[in-house]
Design an enzyme around this catalytic site. Structure first.
Site, PDB file in Angstrom:
ATOM      1  CE  LYS A   1      -2.370   1.769   3.642  1.00  0.00           C
ATOM      2  NZ  LYS A   1      -2.168   3.225   3.624  1.00  0.00           N
TER       3      LYS A   1
ATOM      4  CG  ASP B   1      -4.815   4.472   1.697  1.00  0.00           C
ATOM      5  OD1 ASP B   1      -5.952   4.938   1.529  1.00  0.00           O
ATOM      6  OD2 ASP B   1      -4.293   4.322   2.823  1.00  0.00           O
TER       7      ASP B   1
ATOM      8  CE  LYS C   1      -7.350   6.643   4.363  1.00  0.00           C
ATOM      9  NZ  LYS C   1      -5.916   6.362   4.293  1.00  0.00           N
TER      10      LYS C   1
ATOM     11  CG  ASP D   1     -11.764  18.401  -4.235  1.00  0.00           C
ATOM     12  OD1 ASP D   1     -12.683  19.238  -4.375  1.00  0.00           O
ATOM     13  OD2 ASP D   1     -10.569  18.723  -4.133  1.00  0.00           O
TER      14      ASP D   1
ATOM     15  CB  THR E   1     -11.805  18.113  -8.249  1.00  0.00           C
ATOM     16  OG1 THR E   1     -12.191  19.443  -8.560  1.00  0.00           O
ATOM     17  CG2 THR E   1     -10.356  18.093  -7.814  1.00  0.00           C
TER      18      THR E   1
ATOM     19  CB  THR F   1      -9.495   1.819  11.563  1.00  0.00           C
ATOM     20  OG1 THR F   1      -8.386   2.214  10.765  1.00  0.00           O
ATOM     21  CG2 THR F   1     -10.318   0.832  10.780  1.00  0.00           C
TER      22      THR F   1
ATOM     23  NE  ARG G   1      -1.429  -1.054  15.849  1.00  0.00           N
ATOM     24  CZ  ARG G   1      -1.541  -0.551  14.617  1.00  0.00           C
ATOM     25  NH1 ARG G   1      -1.726  -1.345  13.563  1.00  0.00           N
ATOM     26  NH2 ARG G   1      -1.458   0.749  14.410  1.00  0.00           N
TER      27      ARG G   1
ATOM     28  CD  GLN H   1      -5.416   2.415  12.832  1.00  0.00           C
ATOM     29  OE1 GLN H   1      -6.552   2.879  12.944  1.00  0.00           O
ATOM     30  NE2 GLN H   1      -4.844   2.228  11.660  1.00  0.00           N
TER      31      GLN H   1
ATOM     32  NE  ARG I   1       1.218   3.032  13.022  1.00  0.00           N
ATOM     33  CZ  ARG I   1       0.338   3.856  13.559  1.00  0.00           C
ATOM     34  NH1 ARG I   1       0.761   4.842  14.340  1.00  0.00           N
ATOM     35  NH2 ARG I   1      -0.952   3.727  13.305  1.00  0.00           N
TER      36      ARG I   1
HETATM   37  O1  C5P Z   1       0.460   1.437  10.993  1.00  0.00           O
HETATM   38  P1  C5P Z   1      -0.970   0.974  10.845  1.00  0.00           P
HETATM   39  O2  C5P Z   1      -1.097  -0.535  10.780  1.00  0.00           O
HETATM   40  O3  C5P Z   1      -1.915   1.622  11.840  1.00  0.00           O
HETATM   41  O4  C5P Z   1      -1.364   1.517   9.391  1.00  0.00           O
HETATM   42  C1  C5P Z   1      -2.659   1.456   8.881  1.00  0.00           C
HETATM   43  C2  C5P Z   1      -2.658   2.038   7.485  1.00  0.00           C
HETATM   44  O5  C5P Z   1      -3.982   1.966   6.969  1.00  0.00           O
HETATM   45  C3  C5P Z   1      -2.242   3.498   7.415  1.00  0.00           C
HETATM   46  O6  C5P Z   1      -1.484   3.645   6.206  1.00  0.00           O
HETATM   47  C4  C5P Z   1      -3.544   4.266   7.307  1.00  0.00           C
HETATM   48  O7  C5P Z   1      -3.419   5.418   6.523  1.00  0.00           O
HETATM   49  C5  C5P Z   1      -4.448   3.260   6.603  1.00  0.00           C
HETATM   50  N1  C5P Z   1      -5.887   3.388   6.866  1.00  0.00           N
HETATM   51  C6  C5P Z   1      -6.447   3.283   8.134  1.00  0.00           C
HETATM   52  N2  C5P Z   1      -7.808   3.407   8.307  1.00  0.00           N
HETATM   53  C7  C5P Z   1      -8.605   3.602   7.256  1.00  0.00           C
HETATM   54  C8  C5P Z   1      -8.050   3.716   5.969  1.00  0.00           C
HETATM   55  C9  C5P Z   1      -6.680   3.580   5.813  1.00  0.00           C
HETATM   56  O8  C5P Z   1      -5.718   3.068   9.099  1.00  0.00           O
HETATM   57  N3  C5P Z   1      -9.918   3.646   7.420  1.00  0.00           N
END
Ligand code: C5P
Length: 232
Positions: free
Chosen positions: A32, A59, A61, A64, A68, A119, A181, A190, A211
């Site tokens: 991603k 990603d 997102k 707009d 656009t 999330t 996680r 999160q 992460r």
């Molecule tokens: O590091 P982590 O596992 O929290 O990363 C989650 C990834 O998913 C991030 O890149 C974040 O931008 C993306 N994301 C999210 N929630 C959403 C859409 C995308 O956490 N609803």
């Protein structure tokens, strides 16, 4: 529906990203590319990762006015990514415009999914900050239905909502779920999180993991752990 683990490569340069992906040797994880990396390294990092043989979820997102978004999607459609997204909050009209823009002259297009509620947003925050007073679950299902009616392929949501999204929009409608996680892992910013194993049980099609893999001492082992728990 091919279940897969998507690694969120949230790095601030092409060098760091390619160095990270080098660790995976022969493996080609689904990657991603989010705002941080795209704003830092632009279309050339998309091409570089694609040339290495990875599938890519771009990603960005988009949210707009419909015109656009349509024009921006037309530009992104030439990058050859496998999946991209918009915010469902941009309305059904915006989502339809996104599909129009994304569809190439030969009629093909990447998968297009919509973010329902981030999330990192819990129900209390949604009520207090966004003044959306309905239950979070109801909002997510309503946004998912809007996305389906606009012709999108699926949504980004929490694994906690994946099963219900499938029951409202059908099993072919893709659920891409961040907020993953490991048991006992650091949640960070999160809020609506589950383990990869729980995401599998709840019916997610794709998990997005940042992460817990990128910041792990051994990212390849962490990725493999995700694959083991989520795909088996
Ligand atoms: O590091 P982590 O596992 O929290 O990363 C989650 C990834 O998913 C991030 O890149 C974040 O931008 C993306 N994301 C999210 N929630 C959403 C859409 C995308 O956490 N609803």
């Amino acid at each position: 529906m091919g279940k897969d683990v998507i690694i969120a490569c949230d790095f601030d340069s092409a060098e760091k990203t390619l160095e990270f992906l080098d660790k995976f040797k022969g493996k080609k994880p689904f990657v991603k590319i989010g705002m941080e990396l795209y704003y830092a390294a632009g279309p050339s990092i998309v091409k570089a990762i694609k040339d290495r043989g990875h599938k890519i979820f771009l990603d960005l997102k988009l949210h707009d006015i419909p015109n656009t978004v349509k024009k921006a999607m037309a530009v992104l459609s030439h990058l050859g990514v496998d999946m991209c997204n918009v915010h469902a909050a941009g309305t059904k009209r915006m989502m339809s415009a996104a599909i129009e823009g994304l569809t190439r002259p030969d009629g093909t297009r990447p998968l297009l999914i919509a973010v329902t509620q981030l999330t990192s947003t819990d129900e209390e925050t949604m009520h207090n900050d966004l003044l959306i007073s309905e239950p979070l679950d109801k909002v997510v299902m309503h946004y998912a239905k809007n996305a389906e009616e606009a012709g999108l392929d699926g949504v980004v949501c929490s694994p906690l909502e994946a099963g219900k999204v499938h029951s409202v929009c059908g099993n072919k409608f893709i659920t891409v779920t961040p907020g993953i996680r490991f048991a006992g892992g650091d949640v960070g910013d999160q809020k609506r999180v589950t383990t990869p194993a729980m995401a599998k049980e709840l019916g997610s099609d794709y998990i997005v993991v940042g992460r817990p893999i990128t910041a792990a001492e051994d990212p390849v082992a962490a990725y493999e752990q995700c694959i083991k728990e989520f795909i088996g």
